[in-house]
Design an enzyme around this catalytic site. Sequence first.
Site, PDB file in Angstrom:
ATOM      1  N   GLY A 221      -1.056  -9.225  -5.986  1.00 56.07           N
ATOM      2  CA  GLY A 221      -0.362  -7.941  -5.994  1.00 56.07           C
ATOM      3  C   GLY A 221      -0.423  -7.291  -7.365  1.00 56.07           C
ATOM      4  N   ASP A 251      -7.322  -4.969   1.706  1.00 59.30           N
ATOM      5  CA  ASP A 251      -8.585  -4.569   2.340  1.00 59.30           C
ATOM      6  C   ASP A 251      -9.480  -3.852   1.337  1.00 59.30           C
ATOM      7  OD1 ASP A 251      -7.729  -5.607   4.764  1.00 59.30           O
ATOM      8  OD2 ASP A 251      -6.880  -3.694   5.431  1.00 59.30           O
ATOM      9  N   ALA A 281      -5.756   2.244  -4.719  1.00 60.43           N
ATOM     10  CA  ALA A 281      -5.319   2.382  -3.322  1.00 60.43           C
ATOM     11  C   ALA A 281      -3.794   2.405  -3.203  1.00 60.43           C
ATOM     12  CB  ALA A 281      -5.900   1.248  -2.472  1.00 60.43           C
ATOM     13  N   GLY A 286      -0.636   5.287   2.883  1.00 60.62           N
ATOM     14  CA  GLY A 286      -1.540   4.969   3.976  1.00 60.62           C
ATOM     15  C   GLY A 286      -2.562   3.904   3.612  1.00 60.62           C
ATOM     16  N   SER A 290      -5.964   6.115   1.636  1.00 59.10           N
ATOM     17  CA  SER A 290      -5.658   5.830   0.227  1.00 59.10           C
ATOM     18  C   SER A 290      -6.854   5.258  -0.533  1.00 59.10           C
ATOM     19  CB  SER A 290      -4.507   4.817   0.148  1.00 59.10           C
ATOM     20  OG  SER A 290      -4.945   3.514   0.493  1.00 59.10           O
TER      21      SER A 290
HETATM   22  P1  ADP Z   1      -2.587  -8.049   0.187  1.00 58.57           P
HETATM   23  O1  ADP Z   1      -2.476  -6.583   0.513  1.00 58.57           O
HETATM   24  O2  ADP Z   1      -3.679  -8.738   0.935  1.00 58.57           O
HETATM   25  O3  ADP Z   1      -1.302  -8.799   0.175  1.00 58.57           O
HETATM   26  P2  ADP Z   1      -2.374  -7.818  -2.713  1.00 58.57           P
HETATM   27  O4  ADP Z   1      -1.040  -7.202  -2.521  1.00 58.57           O
HETATM   28  O5  ADP Z   1      -2.479  -9.064  -3.532  1.00 58.57           O
HETATM   29  O6  ADP Z   1      -3.138  -8.086  -1.325  1.00 58.57           O
HETATM   30  O7  ADP Z   1      -3.290  -6.673  -3.361  1.00 58.57           O
HETATM   31  C1  ADP Z   1      -4.685  -6.805  -3.527  1.00 58.57           C
HETATM   32  C2  ADP Z   1      -5.059  -6.367  -4.922  1.00 58.57           C
HETATM   33  O8  ADP Z   1      -4.728  -4.970  -5.105  1.00 58.57           O
HETATM   34  C3  ADP Z   1      -4.354  -7.117  -6.036  1.00 58.57           C
HETATM   35  O9  ADP Z   1      -5.056  -8.297  -6.367  1.00 58.57           O
HETATM   36  C4  ADP Z   1      -4.359  -6.089  -7.160  1.00 58.57           C
HETATM   37  O10 ADP Z   1      -5.597  -6.140  -7.847  1.00 58.57           O
HETATM   38  C5  ADP Z   1      -4.239  -4.771  -6.437  1.00 58.57           C
HETATM   39  N1  ADP Z   1      -2.815  -4.367  -6.362  1.00 58.57           N
HETATM   40  C6  ADP Z   1      -1.941  -4.557  -5.337  1.00 58.57           C
HETATM   41  N2  ADP Z   1      -0.712  -4.088  -5.633  1.00 58.57           N
HETATM   42  C7  ADP Z   1      -0.799  -3.558  -6.883  1.00 58.57           C
HETATM   43  C8  ADP Z   1       0.129  -2.905  -7.768  1.00 58.57           C
HETATM   44  N3  ADP Z   1       1.413  -2.699  -7.432  1.00 58.57           N
HETATM   45  N4  ADP Z   1      -0.331  -2.511  -8.993  1.00 58.57           N
HETATM   46  C9  ADP Z   1      -1.622  -2.702  -9.353  1.00 58.57           C
HETATM   47  N5  ADP Z   1      -2.526  -3.310  -8.571  1.00 58.57           N
HETATM   48  C10 ADP Z   1      -2.147  -3.736  -7.345  1.00 58.57           C
END
Ligand code: ADP
Length: 300
Positions: A221, A251, A281, A286, A290
């Site tokens: 995340g 995705d 994204a 969305g 996005s």
């Molecule tokens: P999923 O949607 O499968 O749970 P993640 O939430 O880990 O996956 O998000 C996938 C990637 O998107 C992360 O590894 C990060 O690089 C990016 N990402 C997700 N949320 C954020 C955020 N709040 N700020 C910056 N990058 C993000």
Amino acid sequence: MYDYDLLVVGSANADLVIGVERRPGAGETVLGSDLAVHPGGKGANQAVAAARLGSRTALLARVGDDAYGRLLLDSQREAGVDTVGVLVGGAPTGVALITVDPSGDNSIVVSPGANGRLAPADVRAAACLFHASRVISTQLEIPLDSVVEVVRSLTPDSRFVLNPSPPQPLPPEVLAACDPLIVNEHEAKVVLGDACVSEQPEDWARLLLAKGPRSVVVTLGAEGALVASPDGTARVSSVKVDAVDTTGAGDAFTAALAFRLGAGASLAEAAAYAARVGAAAVTREGAQESFPTAEEVDAL
Ligand code: ADP
């Protein structure tokens, strides 16, 4: 040499979203907002995300012969995805019925529909797409038998990327083909099962690698991600953004990673790029709506 940078084999769903003051309990009826219909499903999302970045992308999926199927085909074509591999008919298009309350919490019912009818025979019949594609990516919103057939259909020079979502234990044959296996925290824990004896992402990556994949990526995340291969483990920093909606971030990340790997990037380089795509994204509402273009990623 290849016609496609990426072949995505996976699901295509219509997401039917209604905003509610309170999600209904058993036996209860509540009134909600106007219905919003969005193209979704992890396969369709990944194909659109890759194409928007400039990847020559094909989708192998199944939709129903109905209005939602046409909506999904239109959104793929609009993004530049080749839909020659999208099969039509056999069951209604998959749908997700989503209610969202003001706090953003949701309740979701998925009818896999045509996604559940994307059969191993459909995968075998698409052999020419496999021969024409540098990287093949899939998820678990289609039957596991069909994912196994994808692995058996890989050519010696192609590369296989799997995001096991929704997660379930995976057969060794599938795990051994992954390069990489891409998981978030929840997926890592389900795939590891009893073997998950730590709360440290580095440990999950190490334990996952021991199950057979050639490489592993753990997405974290807002904390970015972590890449692991027999050469070692490295953190990939995230890009600081104002997150508005994290739907589809995984995705977008997976699609970008698969695309960059096909272009010859190392796993760490591809993951760094994918982290920027994921970050872009989350700055917009969305899923498919996005996903950024390559120019928007460069500008971030
Ligand atoms: P999923 O949607 O499968 O749970 P993640 O939430 O880990 O996956 O998000 C996938 C990637 O998107 C992360 O590894 C990060 O690089 C990016 N990402 C997700 N949320 C954020 C955020 N709040 N700020 C910056 N990058 C993000």
